[in-house]
Design a protein around this motif. Structure first.
Motif, PDB file in Angstrom:
ATOM      1  N   GLU A  21      -7.730  -1.905  -2.503  1.00 34.79           N
ATOM      2  CA  GLU A  21      -6.882  -2.688  -3.399  1.00 34.79           C
ATOM      3  C   GLU A  21      -6.297  -3.885  -2.649  1.00 34.79           C
ATOM      4  OE1 GLU A  21      -3.930   0.124  -4.665  1.00 34.79           O
ATOM      5  OE2 GLU A  21      -5.288   1.060  -6.098  1.00 34.79           O
ATOM      6  N   SER A  28      -2.487  -0.357   1.454  1.00 35.13           N
ATOM      7  CA  SER A  28      -3.347  -0.490   0.278  1.00 35.13           C
ATOM      8  C   SER A  28      -4.216   0.749   0.154  1.00 35.13           C
ATOM      9  CB  SER A  28      -4.252  -1.716   0.398  1.00 35.13           C
ATOM     10  OG  SER A  28      -3.497  -2.894   0.340  1.00 35.13           O
ATOM     11  N   LYS A  29      -4.418   1.199  -1.071  1.00 31.97           N
ATOM     12  CA  LYS A  29      -5.259   2.367  -1.320  1.00 31.97           C
ATOM     13  C   LYS A  29      -6.723   1.942  -1.332  1.00 31.97           C
ATOM     14  CE  LYS A  29      -6.317   5.839  -4.780  1.00 31.97           C
ATOM     15  NZ  LYS A  29      -6.087   6.274  -6.157  1.00 31.97           N
ATOM     16  N   THR A  38     -10.412   9.052  -1.221  1.00 31.30           N
ATOM     17  CA  THR A  38      -9.376   8.035  -1.115  1.00 31.30           C
ATOM     18  C   THR A  38      -8.769   8.046   0.279  1.00 31.30           C
ATOM     19  OG1 THR A  38      -7.679   9.538  -1.943  1.00 31.30           O
ATOM     20  CG2 THR A  38      -8.789   8.135  -3.566  1.00 31.30           C
TER      21      THR A  38
END
Length: 64
Positions: A21, A28-29, A38
């Motif tokens: 992201e 940020s993921k 993830t």
């Protein structure tokens, strides 16, 4: 870390392809395009003429 963040890579038959992201804070993921795993990626902060990388805790202290 959740299970999806801390998965053993030996169970996968691919290299992760991270979709990260846009930066909007210290972290940020990222999500793997292939397996949907993830992970958090630490963003960098530019300070004057030198570049520094901060952990979440350091960033929170830096902002204060």
């Amino acid at each position: 870390m959740s299970k999806s963040q801390d998965q053993d890579t030996s169970t996968f038959k691919h290299a992760h392809y991270w979709l990260i992201e846009p930066a909007s804070g210290p972290v940020s993921k990222g999500t793997c395009k292939e397996c949907k795993a993830t992970r958090d990626f630490v963003n960098s902060v530019f300070s004057e003429s030198r570049h520094i990388s901060l952990s979440k805790e350091q960033w929170n202290n830096y902002k204060s």
